[in-house]
Design a protein around this motif. Structure first.
Motif, PDB file in Angstrom:
ATOM      1  N   ALA A   1      65.124  26.939  -2.287  1.00 52.09           N
ATOM      2  CA  ALA A   1      63.792  26.371  -2.490  1.00 52.09           C
ATOM      3  C   ALA A   1      63.145  27.005  -3.713  1.00 52.09           C
ATOM      4  O   ALA A   1      63.353  28.189  -3.999  1.00 52.09           O
ATOM      5  CB  ALA A   1      62.922  26.591  -1.267  1.00 52.09           C
TER       6      ALA A   1
ATOM      7  N   LEU B   1      57.463  27.176  -1.493  1.00 50.55           N
ATOM      8  CA  LEU B   1      57.365  27.437  -0.063  1.00 50.55           C
ATOM      9  C   LEU B   1      55.966  27.069   0.407  1.00 50.55           C
ATOM     10  O   LEU B   1      54.976  27.500  -0.179  1.00 50.55           O
ATOM     11  CB  LEU B   1      57.629  28.918   0.250  1.00 50.55           C
ATOM     12  CG  LEU B   1      58.968  29.504  -0.203  1.00 50.55           C
ATOM     13  CD1 LEU B   1      59.001  31.004   0.107  1.00 50.55           C
ATOM     14  CD2 LEU B   1      60.128  28.799   0.475  1.00 50.55           C
TER      15      LEU B   1
ATOM     16  N   CYS C   1      61.285  37.772   0.740  1.00 48.30           N
ATOM     17  CA  CYS C   1      61.726  36.949   1.869  1.00 48.30           C
ATOM     18  C   CYS C   1      63.162  37.334   2.175  1.00 48.30           C
ATOM     19  O   CYS C   1      64.029  37.254   1.303  1.00 48.30           O
ATOM     20  CB  CYS C   1      61.626  35.465   1.527  1.00 48.30           C
ATOM     21  SG  CYS C   1      62.096  34.361   2.865  1.00 48.30           S
TER      22      CYS C   1
ATOM     23  N   ALA D   1      65.306  29.920   2.258  1.00 45.09           N
ATOM     24  CA  ALA D   1      64.302  30.197   3.290  1.00 45.09           C
ATOM     25  C   ALA D   1      64.294  29.054   4.285  1.00 45.09           C
ATOM     26  O   ALA D   1      64.520  27.892   3.921  1.00 45.09           O
ATOM     27  CB  ALA D   1      62.909  30.366   2.675  1.00 45.09           C
TER      28      ALA D   1
ATOM     29  N   VAL E   1      56.994  31.332   6.630  1.00 44.81           N
ATOM     30  CA  VAL E   1      57.378  30.077   5.978  1.00 44.81           C
ATOM     31  C   VAL E   1      57.204  28.927   6.967  1.00 44.81           C
ATOM     32  O   VAL E   1      57.653  29.004   8.113  1.00 44.81           O
ATOM     33  CB  VAL E   1      58.834  30.131   5.478  1.00 44.81           C
ATOM     34  CG1 VAL E   1      59.266  28.770   4.917  1.00 44.81           C
ATOM     35  CG2 VAL E   1      58.994  31.212   4.419  1.00 44.81           C
TER      36      VAL E   1
ATOM     37  N   ALA F   1      60.151  24.550   3.384  1.00 51.18           N
ATOM     38  CA  ALA F   1      60.788  24.967   2.137  1.00 51.18           C
ATOM     39  C   ALA F   1      61.121  23.736   1.312  1.00 51.18           C
ATOM     40  O   ALA F   1      61.761  22.801   1.807  1.00 51.18           O
ATOM     41  CB  ALA F   1      62.064  25.762   2.440  1.00 51.18           C
ATOM     42  N   ASP F   2      60.671  23.743   0.067  1.00 52.35           N
ATOM     43  CA  ASP F   2      60.877  22.617  -0.842  1.00 52.35           C
ATOM     44  C   ASP F   2      60.338  21.314  -0.257  1.00 52.35           C
ATOM     45  O   ASP F   2      61.036  20.297  -0.202  1.00 52.35           O
ATOM     46  CB  ASP F   2      62.364  22.469  -1.204  1.00 52.35           C
ATOM     47  CG  ASP F   2      62.632  22.992  -2.615  1.00 52.35           C
ATOM     48  OD1 ASP F   2      61.721  23.608  -3.203  1.00 52.35           O
ATOM     49  OD2 ASP F   2      63.740  22.803  -3.127  1.00 52.35           O
TER      50      ASP F   2
END
Length: 644
Positions: free
Chosen positions: A269, A272, A296, A332, A354, A357-358
């Motif tokens: 990613a 985040l 992370c 992540a 998180v 992610a992306d």
């Protein structure tokens, strides 16, 4: 159980680990020469059925990144505070990091107790209790001890053993995909490449195929050490050393912060979406676009915190959803813990968890996106799925949801069934929808067909695209699922590409039926020498544009086939011409269908030849090449049902 030390430099973390295990975790010559820990150290001990793996972290303020890498993924922490020094700057920072990492199991070791009297120990104990108030380690036992004299060491071991009673059994979470955060990488003579780290999820076995992020390098596991011992497998909650091999695997490609992953979890990613909080001791708010260091797993990269327009700052002690734009990609998943430090890595300022992610590049603060983030933030998979089914009107992308939360296929199927979700495959993706919503659309589509049949008795049915055109954008991905389901259930029937209610037959109005009878007579009398539209209209004594609408209508019903704007042919004739085309191509030495040979064999006019061949191209029966055409499939596959 994996146990990480934490605390200020020179408070005796390494000495305590040695007293507990008999192992000096300082392995580097420079560490032994200077008497301080510079990198992560490891030691192991067994207490009955409990296997303890210790990660000894450095306490220097410039090595906090290394400390975070070692403390991530552990089950328990020992916060080490020297009784003579008391609470110091790195004590505070390390305690904050442990809390940001979500650690709620641990003890406080008041080391060097032989150097302090009872009053001093009592004062430091109160300071530690005040420091940990409001954190996950509030209420942790505080135990005076001395690595030098051995006093209190048995009590520390006993408390660790008791803490181990609450740790999930070995292999808990092993059904999920394998994830190991790499904190060391080295080569051994005769073995090759070895990586070590904490197993965050899943199980790995000798012989398994894995991927090393971020480049997605394939590797095979040649050997495993788990908790310091040779093992056939490594499981969640253990520290493992993996001996990896692979044709593209190189020591230069692997660094601390990479992950070893099950292939299904591959991917990185560059942004985040997270729920983050600013530590209460910060002097200033965390503002939109603030530069930060992001930790992370065992990775650390730089990035910027992006906040919502209506709340462009997080006050000290406050928290909010934020998007973190990363300067380098990292791996992540939902639930991974973050630690944020300031731009120059001088202090820890906050952290969080998180959520996604992306996620989509645009629309991060739209209400619909916020609803999705709130749903993804649900800690339990079932609750998140239920909320997302409502929050994703265009369908929940099942594969992405499963990957983000590391849900294995059997568990995913159970979740979908348990929450009455219906899944449709569309454009290479699997989308899930609430079953109640599907039922509502089913009822609306049945009503749509009933209304269309009543209003347009000469319409044989509707294609999937025509059905979708009558629906909202959110319902369109569901259209094919619902149509297929209604067809299987018998509520709809299908003829070619058209759906209709069972028993529905297209019927022309009397005037159209009379005109079609005249058209049919001309077409049948013409044989292969079919008239163009204007000649057909002339024989009927009508204008071409007066005849075309009826030709299009019967073409939809299937009584004639529209080949071009000028030709409408009977389906049996078109099937016969396709049979002839295949035979002509079969006679050619290179399997080519040429215009002249086809026209000669079919006995049709020049004007009709090219429209027929171009129709064959359009439906996929033939393909045009430089020297002619090639037949792509047998004529019966496309025209067999209409064969004369």
């Amino acid at each position: 159980m994996i146990v990480a030390t934490a605390g200020h430099i020179d408070h005796g973390k390494t000495a305590l680990v040695k007293a507990l295990t008999g192992i000096d975790a300082d392995r580097l010559p420079e560490e032994k020469a200077r008497g301080i820990t510079l990198d992560l150290g490891f030691a192991y001990a067994r207490r009955g059925a409990l296997s303890l793996g210790f990660v000894d972290v450095p306490g220097h303020e410039r090595l906090v990144r290394t400390m975070v890498a070692g403390a991530t993924g552990v089950d328990c922490a020992i916060l080490v505070v020297a009784a003579d020094d008391g609470v110091m700057p790195q004590t505070r920072e390390h305690a904050a990091i442990l809390d940001l990492l979500g650690l709620s199991r641990g003890i406080v070791a008041l080391t060097k107790a032989d150097r302090a009297g009872p009053e001093r120990i009592a004062a430091v104990t109160e300071d530690v209790r005040a420091l940990l108030a409001g954190t996950g380690l509030a209420g942790a036992p505080i135990l005076p001890c001395s690595a030098l004299t051995g006093a209190g060491i048995p009590e520390v071991l006993a408390r660790l053993e008791k803490a181990g009673d609450g740790v999930a059994p070995r292999g808990a979470g092993s059904e999920r995909g394998f994830r190991l955060a790499i904190d060391r990488c080295f080569t051994l003579p005769g073995a090759g490449l070895v990586v070590t780290g904490a197993v965050h999820a899943g199980t790995v076995r000798v012989g398994d195929r894995v991927l090393v992020s971020a480049k997605g390098i394939e590797a095979r596991v040649r050997g495993i050490h788990a908790q310091g011992e040779v093992a056939a497998e490594g499981r969640a909650g253990e520290r493992c050393a993996l001996n990896l091999t692979g044709p593209r695997l190189s020591r230069d490609d692997i660094h601390r912060g990479e992950w070893v992953l099950a292939p299904a979890l591959s991917g990185t990613a560059t942004r985040l979406d997270a729920r983050i909080r600013l530590l209460p001791g910060e002097a200033r708010p965390l503002r939109h676009r603030a530069a930060v260091q992001v930790h992370c797993g065992a990775a650390g990269v730089t990035g910027r915190v992006l906040l919502a327009p209506e709340a462009p700052a997080i006050p000290p002690g406050g928290e909010a959803f934020a998007r973190i734009a990363l300067d380098a990609p990292l791996h992540a998943l939902t639930g991974d813990r973050l630690v944020l430090r300031d731009a120059v890595a001088a202090r820890t300022i906050g952290g969080g968890r998180v959520i996604d992610a992306d996620g989509p590049r645009r629309g991060a603060w739209l209400p619909a996106r916020r609803a999705v983030l709130a749903a993804l933030a649900e800690p339990k998979d079932g609750a998140a799925l239920a909320a997302l089914l409502d929050a994703e009107p265009a369908g929940l992308e099942v594969g992405r949801f499963a990957r983000l939360r590391n849900i294995p296929p059997p568990a995913l199927d159970g979740l979908l069934a348990g929450h009455a979700a219906r899944v449709v495959d569309t454009e290479g993706r699997r989308l899930a929808f609430p079953a109640a919503r599907v039922a509502d659309l089913e009822a609306r589509l049945v009503a749509l067909f009933e209304a269309r049949h009543a209003a347009e008795p000469d319409n044989p049915g509707l294609s999937a695209d025509e059905v979708a055109a009558d629906l909202s954008a959110a319902d369109r991905p569901l259209a094919r699922l619902v149509l297929d389901g209604l067809t299987r259930a018998g509520a709809l029937a299908r003829r070619g590409a058209l759906h209709h209610r069972p028993g529905h037959e297209a019927r022309l109005a009397p005037a159209d039926a009379a005109l079609y009878a005249e058209i049919r007579a001309v077409v049948e009398a013409a044989g292969r020498d079919q008239p163009r539209l204007h000649l057909l209209a002339e024989r009927l004594g009508r204008e071409p544009e007066a005849v075309r609408p009826l030709l299009d209508k019967v073409g939809r019903i299937g009584w004639l086939r529209r080949v071009s704007k000028a030709y409408y042919l009977p389906p049996p004739l078109l099937a016969d011409l396709a049979r002839i085309a295949e035979a002509v191509a079969g006679e050619h030495p290179e399997g080519l269908l040429t215009v002249g040979r086809f026209r000669e064999a079919a006995g049709i006019g020049r004007n009709m030849t090219m429209p027929v061949l171009e129709h064959f191209d359009a439906v996929g029966f033939t393909a045009r090449i430089a020297d002619g055409r090639r037949v792509r499939t047998g004529w019966r596959d496309l025209f067999g049902a209409d064969a004369p």
